[in-house]
Design an enzyme around this catalytic site. Structure first.
Site, mmCIF file in Angstrom:
data_model
loop_
_atom_site.group_PDB
_atom_site.id
_atom_site.type_symbol
_atom_site.label_atom_id
_atom_site.label_comp_id
_atom_site.label_asym_id
_atom_site.label_seq_id
_atom_site.Cartn_x
_atom_site.Cartn_y
_atom_site.Cartn_z
ATOM 1 N N CYS A 81 -4.156 10.156 1.379
ATOM 2 C CA CYS A 81 -3.213 9.086 1.060
ATOM 3 C C CYS A 81 -1.854 9.355 0.473
ATOM 4 C CB CYS A 81 -3.958 8.269 -0.113
ATOM 5 S SG CYS A 81 -5.466 7.198 0.549
ATOM 6 N N LYS B 58 0.993 -1.091 -0.138
ATOM 7 C CA LYS B 58 0.021 0.031 0.134
ATOM 8 C C LYS B 58 1.018 1.229 -0.042
ATOM 9 C CE LYS B 58 -3.259 2.956 0.275
ATOM 10 N NZ LYS B 58 -4.422 3.131 -0.619
HETATM 11 N N1 LIG Z 1 -10.194 7.661 1.532
HETATM 12 C C1 LIG Z 1 -9.658 7.061 0.532
HETATM 13 O O1 LIG Z 1 -9.954 7.301 -0.793
HETATM 14 C C2 LIG Z 1 -8.619 5.979 1.119
HETATM 15 C C3 LIG Z 1 -8.128 5.168 0.331
HETATM 16 C C4 LIG Z 1 -7.278 3.949 0.647
HETATM 17 C C5 LIG Z 1 -6.999 3.873 1.835
HETATM 18 N N2 LIG Z 1 -7.638 4.682 2.948
HETATM 19 C C6 LIG Z 1 -7.140 4.676 4.204
HETATM 20 O O2 LIG Z 1 -8.311 4.036 4.893
HETATM 21 C C7 LIG Z 1 -8.380 4.704 6.243
HETATM 22 C C8 LIG Z 1 -9.676 5.314 6.469
HETATM 23 O O3 LIG Z 1 -9.723 6.468 5.593
HETATM 24 P P1 LIG Z 1 -11.262 7.164 5.309
HETATM 25 O O4 LIG Z 1 -11.073 8.066 3.993
HETATM 26 O O5 LIG Z 1 -12.249 6.440 5.400
HETATM 27 O O6 LIG Z 1 -11.200 8.024 6.888
HETATM 28 P P2 LIG Z 1 -12.411 9.044 7.200
HETATM 29 O O7 LIG Z 1 -11.991 10.088 8.012
HETATM 30 O O8 LIG Z 1 -13.269 9.388 6.013
HETATM 31 O O9 LIG Z 1 -13.526 7.887 8.141
HETATM 32 C C9 LIG Z 1 -12.861 7.441 9.142
HETATM 33 C C10 LIG Z 1 -14.113 7.557 10.125
HETATM 34 O O10 LIG Z 1 -13.850 6.606 11.148
HETATM 35 C C11 LIG Z 1 -14.154 7.073 12.454
HETATM 36 N N3 LIG Z 1 -13.400 6.845 13.567
HETATM 37 C C12 LIG Z 1 -12.203 7.409 14.336
HETATM 38 N N4 LIG Z 1 -11.919 6.643 15.233
HETATM 39 C C13 LIG Z 1 -12.781 5.531 15.377
HETATM 40 C C14 LIG Z 1 -12.616 4.428 16.334
HETATM 41 N N5 LIG Z 1 -11.706 4.389 17.252
HETATM 42 N N6 LIG Z 1 -13.797 3.798 15.992
HETATM 43 C C15 LIG Z 1 -14.474 3.604 15.207
HETATM 44 N N7 LIG Z 1 -14.580 4.798 14.178
HETATM 45 C C16 LIG Z 1 -13.640 5.692 14.262
HETATM 46 C C17 LIG Z 1 -14.239 8.693 12.371
HETATM 47 O O11 LIG Z 1 -15.264 9.311 13.067
HETATM 48 C C18 LIG Z 1 -14.532 8.562 10.727
HETATM 49 O O12 LIG Z 1 -16.055 8.850 10.445
HETATM 50 C C19 LIG Z 1 -7.344 5.771 6.432
HETATM 51 O O13 LIG Z 1 -6.183 4.990 7.097
HETATM 52 C C20 LIG Z 1 -7.048 5.938 5.092
HETATM 53 O O14 LIG Z 1 -5.550 6.397 4.692
HETATM 54 C C21 LIG Z 1 -8.300 5.968 2.563
#
Ligand SMILES: NC(=O)c1ccc[n+]([C@@H]2O[C@H](COP(=O)([O-])OP(=O)(O)OC[C@H]3O[C@@H](n4cnc5c(N)ncnc54)[C@H](O)[C@@H]3O)[C@@H](O)[C@H]2O)c1
Length: 434
Positions: free
Chosen positions: A269, A215
């Site tokens: 990212c 990743k």
């Molecule tokens: N958005 C993308 O396109 C993408 C792509 C690949 C990887 N990622 C990775 O995926 C992960 C999540 O990204 P995202 O974009 O969905 O983030 P996001 O901020 O959109 O959503 C994360 C959610 O998790 C919640 N949260 C925080 N702590 C928590 C806990 N302890 N228990 C339950 N919920 C909790 C937050 O309130 C939030 O709603 C990150 O590590 C990111 O780097 C994201």
């Protein structure tokens, strides 16, 4: 392995589509988010993020009775962690006098801490959050061991990176190849069993640390290649060349694929993940470190470009078009466009920002216009910062009535200069020294 009920922790851009897709495929899903406003919104049948098709998929999942949401996890057959892994604010690391950013792993830690009291023999735990190498083995496994159970022996533990493209998440979740890294081969198999519920792309099993590295390598590869495109733009500017034409010609070489320059690199990212390598091995990562520095400096380069034509910015009214970190999404996180706006304001410009995907965004220190027309009204210059399709499709006649500005800075090569010049605009494109 069969899964009747799963628990998805984190209902953001990744967790919510994942939870809804599992539910749409007949699995009972408890979606968990610690943000009670998000849970309230979701319980009302609404969604809090913009992603094409998600509203319909979510409503269908909710109506099927397979998806419920809560602020607290419950016992389940599998737990998926999709919580944020941003930078740690206010702290940095240092190596040889150079500062580097650190990952904020608190959400991952607290998600694992919420799971361990619920963990049963035979469960599967999957970390999807992008994380520094060895997080699964050295951060997650020890926290889950507080349950008295051992990863790989009593329960399965997997790292499976998410590589979906925002704007295409629902399709790519299903169609993309998925890497599943287990702490044992049995864990990897359990992970493959889970995702085969809906994944139609290839499912490739490996070990957890390899999957973590895969990743980070994907996003670091893109960051380094965007950095070189940005440096090419600066060089083209210096040597009187149009970088967009030069890249197009260079890419005619069968083994060359240069990416596009722009106002910088943002999002959650590509601008973040390379630091996870630097943080864990600063002595091995000078190229990755410097690529980050180049891309982080690009908003300031845009400022210099503007100042070269406009001169003193104090008192100038500037319309900034686009604040998202990339085209056709509403995600403003780590966006270089917002940095350009801040820097322009620091120089004394008055900036009206228009973001069609999030017109009501609340960003400290940034004045959001209510419409394209109101952003353009009275502006002395226009800065195009994001290649949204609706901006690309604008014709000079669409904006000429709304603005007295005839000076345009196009940082994303969206506007065909000839047509705009013919309409009386002066278009300064990033990376065009001609
Ligand atoms: N958005 C993308 O396109 C993408 C792509 C690949 C990887 N990622 C990775 O995926 C992960 C999540 O990204 P995202 O974009 O969905 O983030 P996001 O901020 O959109 O959503 C994360 C959610 O998790 C919640 N949260 C925080 N702590 C928590 C806990 N302890 N228990 C339950 N919920 C909790 C937050 O309130 C939030 O709603 C990150 O590590 C990111 O780097 C994201």
């Amino acid at each position: 392995m069969k899964f009747n009920k799963i628990c998805v922790l984190g209902l953001g851009y990744i967790g919510l589509p994942t939870a809804a897709t599992f539910a749409a495929h007949g699995i009972k899903v408890l979606g968990v988010d610690t943000n009670s406003d998000i849970v309230d919104t979701l319980r009302r049948g609404d969604i809090h993020i913009h992603e094409p098709g998600l509203r319909e998929t979510y409503k269908t999942a909710l109506a099927s009775g397979n998806l419920t949401v809560s602020t607290r996890p419950e016992e389940a057959d599998a737990f998926l962690i999709a919580v944020p892994t941003p930078f740690l604010e206010g702290r940095s690391g240092e190596y040889n006098g150079q500062q580097y950013k650190l990952a904020d792993m608190r959400a991952v830690t607290s998600a694992a801490e919420a799971i361990f009291p619920l963990l049963r023999k035979g469960n599967l735990v999957v970390l999807e959050s992008t994380s520094p190498p060895r997080t699964t083995l050295e951060l997650i496994a020890p926290i889950l061991a507080r349950s008295g159970l051992t990863a790989g022996r009593d329960f399965h533990l997997v790292y499976s990176p998410e590589r979906v493209l925002p704007g295409q998440i629902l399709r790519e979740l299903i169609e993309n190849a998925r890497v599943i890294g287990g702490v044992t081969s049995e864990s990897a198999q359990a992970g493959a069993d889970l995702y085969s519920v809906f994944v139609k792309g290839e499912i490739i099993q490996t070990d957890a640390t390899t999957a973590e590295m895969v990743k980070l390598m994907e996003n670091t590869y893109r960051d380094v290649n965007i950095a070189i495109a940005n440096e090419f733009a600066r060089l083209a500017d210096k040597f009187g060349v149009d970088v967009w034409e030069a890249i197009r010609l260079a890419n005619r070489h069968p083994r060359v694929k240069i990416l596009s320059p722009g106002p910088g690199v943002g999002g959650h990212c590509i601008s973040v993940d390379p630091w996870f390598f630097v943080e864990t091995a600063p002595e091995l990562t000078p190229l990755i470190y410097n690529a980050r520095r180049v891309n982080d400096a690009q908003p300031r380069y845009v400022l210099e470009l503007i100042k070269r034509t406009v001169g003193v910015l104090k008192g100038k009214k500037i319309a900034a078009l686009g604040l998202a970190y990339k085209p056709d999404v509403d995600d403003l996180r780590e966006s270089p466009a917002t940095q350009v706006v801040h820097i322009l304001q620091t120089e004394g410009a008055q900036v009206e920002a228009w973001e069609p995907f999030k017109p009501d965004a609340k960003l400290p220190g940034i004045h959001m216009a209510a419409s394209l027309e109101s952003a353009l009204k009275d502006s002395d210059a226009i800065v195009l910062l994001v290649r949204h399709t609706e901006f690309v499709n604008l014709k000079p006649s669409d904006i000429s009535a709304a603005t007295k500005a005839c000076l345009i800075f196009d940082t994303v090569n969206a506007w065909e200069s000839d047509a705009w010049h013919a309409a009386g605009f002066q278009v300064v494109r990033l990376g065009v020294g001609k």
